[in-house]
Design a protein around this motif. Structure first.
Motif: not given
Length: 255
Positions: A10-11, A41-48, A62-69, A108-109
């Motif tokens: 899932l990533g 795992i680490k919490r990026v934001k609420h429920n993600y 990386n931050k780019y993939i995180i944003a698009t997912k 995040f980070e």
């Protein structure tokens, strides 16, 4: 750990994604809690959440993939799209991304994720790892349209000075989609400045000039500012420091 392979697959994932894998809400909640405590795992934001590299204690993506997912249809935009392609001069601690569904800003980070809602679905490209990002042509016009999201006019000039041989038809497609006289004016002035390395034809510039209005605008702001020179061809008021540098030979190092 059970389900760890699923986490890696899932990533970047939501609580609902884990519930689909485990198929038991309570077990999923317990799994998330244990995984957070163990650093899987680490919490990026609420429920993600994002899967972690437990050896280096860093996110696997990386931050780019995180944003698009974080939402279906999200894509990297504005100065972050320039940055991803290596056309940035400044390093920002802000990641700008866009999509249809509004998302509140979060951190995040040590990176602030800033969402810009957009109704334009044109020229969104996908690369090998699924990252979605605006085309270089759309990125250029978007940055001219919202200069603050590009890091300022100086950042735009430095970036455009490094870009070569773009597709001018793609530029015109985005400009016609937005269909704003001020944007035609600013784009015409800037694109003409870099016409040689960008590969902009006189025909394209003539088309842009046919779309501008009779009212003057300011190159880098919507408000009246002092110390500007009016470019009569495009009806654009250009700050003296930029016009002076350009008259010396486009030395972007002086910006």
């Amino acid at each position: 750990m059970k389900y760890y392979d699923e986490i890696l697959d899932l990533g970047v994932f939501s609580k609902k994604d884990i519930e689909k894998v485990i198929q038991n809400p309570k077990t999923a909640e317990s799994f998330l809690s244990r995984s957070l405590k163990k650093g899987y795992i680490k919490r990026v934001k609420h429920n993600y959440y994002v899967a972690m590299d437990i050896v280096n204690n860093s996110p696997l993506y990386n931050k780019y993939i995180i944003a698009t997912k974080l939402g279906r249809g999200n894509y990297i935009s504005y100065h972050s799209a320039l940055e991803y392609r290596g056309f940035n001069n400044q390093v920002f601690n802000e990641l700008v991304y866009s999509g249809n569904n509004r998302v509140n800003d979060f951190e995040f980070e040590y990176i602030t994720y800033h969402f810009v809602q957009s109704k334009c679905d044109l020229q969104i490209e996908s690369n090998y790892d699924g990252l979605r990002i605006t085309s270089i042509e759309r990125t250029m016009i978007d940055c001219i349209d919202q200069i603050d999201l590009a890091g300022g006019i100086e950042e735009i000039y430095r970036a455009f000075n490094s870009i070569h041989n773009i597709n001018e038809n793609k530029l015109l497609e985005i400009l016609d989609f937005y269909n704003k006289k001020v944007l035609y004016q600013r784009s015409g002035y800037i694109l003409e400045t870099f016409k040689t390395n960008l590969g902009i034809s006189d025909a394209a510039l003539d088309y842009l000039q046919s779309k501008i209005g009779s009212s003057k605008c300011y190159l880098n702001t919507s408000k009246k500012i002092p110390n500007t020179t009016l470019d009569k061809k495009w009806n654009v008021c250009v700050p003296h420091y930029i016009s002076t540098i350009l008259s010396k030979g486009n030395d972007m190092n002086e910006l």
